[in-house]
Design a protein around this motif. Structure first.
Motif, short mmCIF file in Angstrom:
data_model
loop_
_atom_site.label_atom_id
_atom_site.label_comp_id
_atom_site.label_asym_id
_atom_site.label_seq_id
_atom_site.Cartn_x
_atom_site.Cartn_y
_atom_site.Cartn_z
N ILE A 168 71.64 64.72 22.04
CA ILE A 168 70.66 64.32 23.06
C ILE A 168 69.26 64.32 22.47
O ILE A 168 68.49 63.38 22.63
N ARG A 169 68.94 65.40 21.75
CA ARG A 169 67.61 65.49 21.16
C ARG A 169 67.34 64.31 20.23
O ARG A 169 66.26 63.72 20.23
N LYS A 170 68.36 63.96 19.45
CA LYS A 170 68.17 62.84 18.52
C LYS A 170 68.02 61.53 19.29
O LYS A 170 67.21 60.69 18.92
N ALA A 171 68.83 61.38 20.34
CA ALA A 171 68.78 60.13 21.10
C ALA A 171 67.42 59.93 21.74
O ALA A 171 67.00 58.80 21.96
N ILE A 172 66.71 61.00 22.04
CA ILE A 172 65.39 60.82 22.65
C ILE A 172 64.27 60.92 21.63
O ILE A 172 63.11 61.06 21.98
N GLY A 173 64.64 60.86 20.34
CA GLY A 173 63.58 60.69 19.34
C GLY A 173 63.32 61.85 18.41
O GLY A 173 62.33 61.82 17.68
N ALA A 174 64.20 62.88 18.40
CA ALA A 174 63.99 63.99 17.48
C ALA A 174 64.29 63.52 16.06
O ALA A 174 65.33 62.93 15.82
N SER A 175 63.38 63.80 15.13
CA SER A 175 63.61 63.40 13.75
C SER A 175 64.51 64.44 13.07
O SER A 175 64.61 65.57 13.54
#
Ligand SMILES: Nc1ncnc2c1ncn2[C@@H]1O[C@H](COP(=O)(O)OP(=O)(O)OP(=O)(O)O)[C@@H](O)[C@H]1O
Ligand SMILES: [Mg+2]
Lengths: 408, 235
Positions: A313-320
């Motif tokens: 989820i974090r990655k899907a919302i833009g976490a590098s």
């Protein structure tokens, strides 16, 4: 830089698994606690052991007469070698010998008296030179000096026990007069009880006085000497033994004829033993700490696996990837550092407690953790935390967002 | 951002002959078998098609959550070819808002914390993040649920939180995979009203749906069957 947001995130995710976090943290705390305790106690052991020699010059050598064990020019074995005062003068001429003096114990027990109080103590005669060989730590007054010896003065350096028994600790003993076998001696110095078995029961008087007053025989109990700087006992010893062997008529190879204690060798042995013990303690402590860190690493791996979906989820919302990496590293580091700090406090606390209670024995005293060790432990801990966190962090980074979102 | 191909193309999305297969053990399963279509800036496009036709697969590729095999995908003038994770994260953060059928909220974070999270990854200061998230939640009619956890909310409320999260970093493109799939018809209607509103603000919208009612709100419907677009007249 203190990143409040990151710490808030860490706090939030650690709070989700309170018990697990606590258990993992305990592993690290215990590790650092053991490390600190072992190192502190090691220091205590070292200090205690070295204190055994604190009154004795570490370059000193002590020679006692023994019993021959070999035939020598028709003489049978089993003869007692009686050292005498002539030996001192003889050995003093050897190059490499710095200070040299006799120790002679008065065989007969004499009562000592001060006012109504009577006690029985050991009386030793020593030369002025002995003060530099066996450094009695004085509580007050002075050592026996050349003048006392030359003039056979009736002066005494006494142990604290003597002051206790004869003066009930009520009077300043310095300058007061005590009767030794009925003869008045002036107390010129009081030495501290350094160690239990280094008896505080002794009374030291000038050797010359002892011969004049109590025992005129030339025999002595012990030769005490120090080796001059730049010389080693090992190279002086053969010549010294040869001279003594000639005078007392025994075989120079007869190792039972003389008892020789080379303190520098003893100290060296102890020092290498201490180094060994310290190394062992570091290994055990670091090992325990590492086990704790492996625990952290393992827990974090499990945690990361469980949080696969969260990372997705974090990655899907833009976490590098780097933000995920640092998040996990930070979490691990936070656990290890906080836990380690608590372990450090506990370890130092226990050591201070031991110090406070004053647990002390011949081989143990004054345990302590010094700053470099504490800083070293913190450094080890930080590195360990980073290592512990790296694998789980890599794992978290590798999670593909789409796989993670499918993960239930 | 290096080695990116900037292409002069005045469209939000251009997809040319795009293919993708899944590999299940030794078997290769082709799922997208040559997709061609484009989406203008500000368009509202619905994707429809039977289950298993490849809708989610396509949307995941569009959202740079997944890779494609052959063909071209040009997003906002940039050719999206296999990117490093860091580059992909950058595009997801700046260009795309994603809404999932199963919401995908973080269960241990309150509504406002869930919504503000994309801004956290854009390194926006906390005060600004919270302010923006609060305004969006209020706009979604969730003013009284700001500090609730997802588990304390209904499906429709959760999806509105998820939409707020997709909007918070003001991306030009919103992708939604069956956003009303888990909601009853009344709540679906509410959510779709919000989507229409978002579209009205000029954001490009691509929504997967099974519901013809909802598709009717879109300006254009792309129908997918067995990995191919069947209504190419509108492409
Ligand atoms: N990770 C995967 N591995 C292998 N095959 C997959 C994977 N994900 C999807 N598929 C297959 O790809 C095809 C398309 O799946 P996809 O999820 O895109 O369909 P969909 O149109 O979204 O269907 P639905 O309407 O049911 O959501 C299906 O046949 C599915 O079995
Ligand atoms: Mg689907």
């Amino acid at each position: 830089m203190f990143d409040f947001d990151r710490w808030a995130e860490i706090g939030q995710s650690l709070k989700q698994h309170k018990l697990r976090t606590a258990l993992t943290a305990f592993g690290v705390s215990w590790g650092i606690f053991m490390l600190i305790l072992l190192l502190g106690m090691g220091k205590g052991l070292e200090r205690g052991t070295m204190a055994l020699y604190q009154d004795t010059a570490t370059n000193s050598v002590w020679i006692n007469g023994g019993k021959t064990s070999q035939d020598y020019k028709g003489l049978t074995p089993g003869r007692v070698v009686n050292l005498d005062i002539e030996d001192i003068a003889m050995l003093a001429r050897l190059p490499g010998i710095d200070l040299i003096g006799p120790t002679k114990l008065v065989n007969k027990a004499y009562n000592m008296q001060y006012g109504q109080n009577i006690g029985s103590f050991q009386i030793y005669g020593i030369a002025a030179a002995n003060a530099g060989i066996q450094k009695l730590s004085l509580e007050g007054g002075r050592q026996i000096n050349e003048l006392d010896e030359r003039e056979s003065r009736k002066v005494a350096v006494v142990g604290t026990r003597v002051v206790e028994v004869l003066m009930k600790n009520r009077i300043d003993p310095l300058g007061s007069s005590i009767l030794v076998g009925g003869i008045p001696f002036t107390v010129i110095g009081v030495y501290k009880k350094a160690l239990e078995e280094q008896s505080p029961n002794r009374v030291y008087i000038p050797y010359a006085t002892l011969r004049n007053v109590f025992d005129s025989s030339p025999y002595i109990n012990q030769i005490a000497l120090t080796v001059a700087p730049g010389h080693a006992w090992a190279s002086i010893r053969p010549e010294a033994v040869k001279l003594l062997a000639q005078r007392h008529r025994f075989d120079a190879q007869d190792s039972a004829a003389l008892e020789i204690y080379d303190i520098s060798a003893e100290v060296k042995k102890l020092q290498s033993l201490m180094t060994g013990i310290r190394l062992f303690m570091v290994i055990v402590g670091v090992g325990t700490l590492l086990a704790g860190c492996v625990g952290v690493s393992n827990t974090m791996l499990v945690t990361v696996k469980e949080r696969t979906r969260e990372f997705g989820i974090r990655k899907a919302i833009g976490a590098s990837p780097s933000s995920i990496l640092f998040m996990v590293l930070h979490e691990t580091l936070a656990i290890t550092l906080v836990a380690g700090y608590l372990g450090l406090l506990a370890g130092v606390g226990v050591i201070e407690l031991v110090r406070g209670i004053g647990i002390e024995s011949d081989y143990f005293r004054d345990p302590q953790i010094d700053l470099p060790i504490a800083l070293g432990a913190v450094a080890v801990l930080s590195v360990a935390g980073l290592i512990a966190g790296y694998l789980p962090a890599r794992q978290a980074v590798r999670i593909s967002p789409i796989e993670a979102l499918r993960h239930e | 951002m290096c080695n990116l191909h900037l292409i002069h193309e005045n469209k939000m999305i251009t997809v040319r002959n795009l293919t993708k297969s899944y590999h299940v053990g030794p078997i290769t399963v082709p799922v997208l078998k040559g997709i061609d279509f484009s989406v203008e800036y500000g368009e509202f496009v619905a994707i429809m098609g039977p289950s298993g036709s490849g809708k989610s697969t396509l949307l995941n590729v569009l959202g740079i959550l997944d890779r494609y095999d052959e063909g071209e995908y040009i997003l906002n003038g940039t050719l999206i070819k296999p990117l490093s994770e860091t580059e992909a994260a950058h595009f997801r953060s700046r260009l795309i808002g994603f809404v999932f059928q199963s919401f995908n909220l973080l269960p241990f974070k309150s509504a406002i914390d869930n919504v503000s999270m994309p801004l956290y990854y854009q390194k926006v200061p906390r005060r600004q993040r919270d302010e923006k998230a609060r305004r969006l939640l209020e706009r979604m009619g969730l003013a009284d649920r700001i500090h609730h956890l997802p588990t304390e909310m209904s499906g429709g409320q959760r999806q509105r939180v998820a939409i707020a999260r997709a909007l918070v970093n003001e991306p030009p493109l919103i992708l939604a995979d069956e956003p009303t799939g888990n909601l009853d018809s009344e709540t679906s209607e509410d959510v779709m009203k919000i989507f229409s509103e978002i579209n009205g603000e000029g954001r490009t919208l691509v929504v997967i749906t099974h519901d013809e009612h909802i598709a009717a709100r879109a300006r254009r419907v792309i129908r997918l069957q067995d990995g191919r677009i069947t209504n190419r007249n509108l492409g």
